[in-house]
Design a protein around this motif. Structure first.
Motif, mmCIF file in Angstrom:
data_model
loop_
_atom_site.group_PDB
_atom_site.id
_atom_site.type_symbol
_atom_site.label_atom_id
_atom_site.label_comp_id
_atom_site.label_asym_id
_atom_site.label_seq_id
_atom_site.Cartn_x
_atom_site.Cartn_y
_atom_site.Cartn_z
ATOM 1 N N ALA A 10 42.814 39.228 26.900
ATOM 2 C CA ALA A 10 44.233 38.898 27.106
ATOM 3 C C ALA A 10 45.096 40.146 26.900
ATOM 4 O O ALA A 10 46.039 40.411 27.657
ATOM 5 C CB ALA A 10 44.659 37.783 26.160
ATOM 6 N N LEU A 11 44.728 40.915 25.902
ATOM 7 C CA LEU A 11 45.473 42.148 25.611
ATOM 8 C C LEU A 11 45.354 43.128 26.774
ATOM 9 O O LEU A 11 46.329 43.771 27.177
ATOM 10 C CB LEU A 11 44.927 42.758 24.318
ATOM 11 C CG LEU A 11 45.719 43.911 23.714
ATOM 12 C CD1 LEU A 11 47.159 43.508 23.422
ATOM 13 C CD2 LEU A 11 45.038 44.391 22.430
ATOM 14 N N GLN A 12 44.163 43.202 27.315
ATOM 15 C CA GLN A 12 43.914 44.070 28.482
ATOM 16 C C GLN A 12 44.803 43.647 29.663
ATOM 17 O O GLN A 12 45.328 44.484 30.396
ATOM 18 C CB GLN A 12 42.450 43.936 28.862
ATOM 19 C CG GLN A 12 41.871 45.130 29.573
ATOM 20 C CD GLN A 12 40.398 44.881 29.931
ATOM 21 O OE1 GLN A 12 39.727 44.041 29.346
ATOM 22 N NE2 GLN A 12 39.932 45.624 30.898
ATOM 23 N N ALA A 13 44.975 42.336 29.813
ATOM 24 C CA ALA A 13 45.774 41.807 30.934
ATOM 25 C C ALA A 13 47.237 42.225 30.829
ATOM 26 O O ALA A 13 47.944 42.306 31.842
ATOM 27 C CB ALA A 13 45.657 40.287 30.988
ATOM 28 N N THR A 14 47.716 42.516 29.626
ATOM 29 C CA THR A 14 49.122 42.922 29.483
ATOM 30 C C THR A 14 49.398 44.253 30.192
ATOM 31 O O THR A 14 50.536 44.566 30.501
ATOM 32 C CB THR A 14 49.561 43.056 28.002
ATOM 33 O OG1 THR A 14 48.841 44.130 27.381
ATOM 34 C CG2 THR A 14 49.348 41.780 27.229
ATOM 35 N N ASP A 34 32.365 27.007 32.729
ATOM 36 C CA ASP A 34 31.128 27.677 33.160
ATOM 37 C C ASP A 34 30.965 29.081 32.564
ATOM 38 O O ASP A 34 30.063 29.814 32.936
ATOM 39 C CB ASP A 34 31.071 27.749 34.692
ATOM 40 C CG ASP A 34 32.188 28.604 35.281
ATOM 41 O OD1 ASP A 34 33.005 29.169 34.507
ATOM 42 O OD2 ASP A 34 32.246 28.722 36.519
ATOM 43 N N GLY A 35 31.866 29.464 31.655
ATOM 44 C CA GLY A 35 31.745 30.769 30.991
ATOM 45 C C GLY A 35 32.522 31.886 31.661
ATOM 46 O O GLY A 35 32.648 32.977 31.093
ATOM 47 N N SER A 36 33.051 31.635 32.841
ATOM 48 C CA SER A 36 33.842 32.682 33.509
ATOM 49 C C SER A 36 35.223 32.784 32.847
ATOM 50 O O SER A 36 35.692 31.841 32.200
ATOM 51 C CB SER A 36 33.975 32.386 35.009
ATOM 52 O OG SER A 36 34.568 31.127 35.207
ATOM 53 N N VAL A 37 35.842 33.950 32.992
ATOM 54 C CA VAL A 37 37.154 34.196 32.384
ATOM 55 C C VAL A 37 38.126 34.644 33.469
ATOM 56 O O VAL A 37 37.792 35.506 34.290
ATOM 57 C CB VAL A 37 37.069 35.282 31.288
ATOM 58 C CG1 VAL A 37 38.454 35.612 30.738
ATOM 59 C CG2 VAL A 37 36.146 34.832 30.153
ATOM 60 N N PHE A 38 39.319 34.070 33.452
ATOM 61 C CA PHE A 38 40.370 34.476 34.387
ATOM 62 C C PHE A 38 41.554 34.998 33.590
ATOM 63 O O PHE A 38 41.932 34.427 32.573
ATOM 64 C CB PHE A 38 40.777 33.299 35.276
ATOM 65 C CG PHE A 38 39.767 33.032 36.356
ATOM 66 C CD1 PHE A 38 39.954 33.503 37.642
ATOM 67 C CD2 PHE A 38 38.594 32.365 36.049
ATOM 68 C CE1 PHE A 38 38.997 33.301 38.619
ATOM 69 C CE2 PHE A 38 37.627 32.155 37.023
ATOM 70 C CZ PHE A 38 37.831 32.627 38.316
ATOM 71 N N LEU A 39 42.113 36.097 34.094
ATOM 72 C CA LEU A 39 43.234 36.728 33.399
ATOM 73 C C LEU A 39 44.547 36.415 34.097
ATOM 74 O O LEU A 39 44.581 36.168 35.306
ATOM 75 C CB LEU A 39 43.035 38.248 33.374
ATOM 76 C CG LEU A 39 41.748 38.764 32.724
ATOM 77 C CD1 LEU A 39 41.727 40.285 32.745
ATOM 78 C CD2 LEU A 39 41.602 38.237 31.304
ATOM 79 N N ALA A 58 47.420 32.775 34.859
ATOM 80 C CA ALA A 58 45.963 32.682 34.666
ATOM 81 C C ALA A 58 45.438 31.343 35.202
ATOM 82 O O ALA A 58 44.393 31.300 35.863
ATOM 83 C CB ALA A 58 45.622 32.829 33.190
ATOM 84 N N VAL A 59 46.184 30.282 34.940
ATOM 85 C CA VAL A 59 45.764 28.956 35.425
ATOM 86 C C VAL A 59 45.707 28.943 36.952
ATOM 87 O O VAL A 59 44.718 28.496 37.553
ATOM 88 C CB VAL A 59 46.717 27.838 34.918
ATOM 89 C CG1 VAL A 59 46.473 26.527 35.658
ATOM 90 C CG2 VAL A 59 46.566 27.637 33.413
ATOM 91 N N VAL A 60 46.719 29.474 37.583
ATOM 92 C CA VAL A 60 46.782 29.473 39.051
ATOM 93 C C VAL A 60 45.628 30.285 39.639
ATOM 94 O O VAL A 60 44.989 29.876 40.617
ATOM 95 C CB VAL A 60 48.160 30.007 39.513
ATOM 96 C CG1 VAL A 60 48.165 30.321 40.996
ATOM 97 C CG2 VAL A 60 49.254 28.994 39.168
ATOM 98 N N SER A 61 45.336 31.415 39.010
ATOM 99 C CA SER A 61 44.237 32.257 39.480
ATOM 100 C C SER A 61 42.896 31.522 39.370
ATOM 101 O O SER A 61 42.085 31.543 40.307
ATOM 102 C CB SER A 61 44.232 33.544 38.644
ATOM 103 O OG SER A 61 43.129 34.326 38.962
ATOM 104 N N ALA A 62 42.679 30.868 38.247
ATOM 105 C CA ALA A 62 41.411 30.151 38.035
ATOM 106 C C ALA A 62 41.277 28.956 38.982
ATOM 107 O O ALA A 62 40.219 28.737 39.571
ATOM 108 C CB ALA A 62 41.317 29.683 36.580
ATOM 109 N N ILE A 63 42.364 28.223 39.137
ATOM 110 C CA ILE A 63 42.322 27.053 40.029
ATOM 111 C C ILE A 63 42.075 27.494 41.467
ATOM 112 O O ILE A 63 41.295 26.886 42.204
ATOM 113 C CB ILE A 63 43.636 26.231 39.923
ATOM 114 C CG1 ILE A 63 43.782 25.619 38.523
ATOM 115 C CG2 ILE A 63 43.685 25.134 40.997
ATOM 116 C CD1 ILE A 63 42.722 24.613 38.136
#
Ligand code: THU
Length: 135
Positions: A10-14, A34-39, A58-63
Motif C-alpha cells: 500500500a505504501l508503494q502504491a502512494t 485467490d492470493g492476488s493483490v491489487f493496488l 483498488a476495488v475498481v482495478s480488482a473487479i
C-alpha cells in the motif's frame, strides 16, 4: 501474505498518487481470495468532488480484472500525522466484497499500524441482507 507485507505494498502504491490539490498521498493494497493483490491510489481532480479514494481505485482495478472477493485491505497515509481509516464511502464499497471479519490495516507509518475489520468499521450495516442476495 501478512498484514505488514500488505501495508508495504500500500505504501508503494502512494508513489503513484495523483494529489496535486491536497498533497495527501494515499495507497491501498487489496488482498483477493485467490492470493492476488491489487493496488490503488487516490486520483484527484480540479473539480474536487470527482476525486477517487485509493481504496475505491483498488476495488475498481480488482473487479475489472475479474476478482470478486477480498480478504484484507491495507491503507497507507504517509503524509498524515496519525493513522487515517478509510472514509465512509470506501467502507461501504469495500463491504460489498468483504465478509465482516475481513482485515483492514491502516497507518501513516509501519511502526504504528491499526488492525481492525470491515465489520467493526461499518457496524449495523443496514443493507447487509440485500448484499447477501447478490449470490
Ligand atoms: N483519501 C483516500 O484516498 N482515502 C481515504 O479513505 C480518505 C481520503 C484521499 C482523497 C483525497 O485525495 C485526499 O485523500 C484528501 O482527502
Amino acid at each position: 501474505m501478512d498484514a505488514q507485507a500488505l501495508y508495504e505494498m500500500a505504501l508503494q502504491a502512494t508513489e503513484n498518487s495523483y494529489a496535486p490539490y491536497s498533497h495527501f498521498r494515499v495507497g491501498a493494497a487489496l488482498l483477493c481470495e485467490d492470493g492476488s493483490v491489487f493496488l490503488g491510489t487516490n486520483v484527484e481532480n480540479r473539480s474536487y468532488g470527482l476525486t477517487i479514494c485509493a481504496e475505491r481505485s483498488a476495488v475498481v482495478s480488482a473487479i475489472a480484472a475479474g476478482k470478486r472477493r477480498f480478504t484484507a485491505v491495507a491503507i497507507a497515509t504517509p503524509d498524515a500525522e496519525g493513522p487515517v481509516g478509510p472514509c465512509g464511502a470506501c467502507r461501504q464499497v469495500l463491504s460489498e466484497f468483504m465478509e465482516g471479519g475481513s482485515l483492514v490495516v491502516f497507518g501513516h507509518r509501519k511502526e504504528e499500524l491499526i488492525t481492525t475489520t470491515i465489520g467493526a468499521l461499518l457496524p449495523q450495516d443496514s443493507l447487509h441482507e440485500l448484499r447477501e442476495k447478490r449470490k
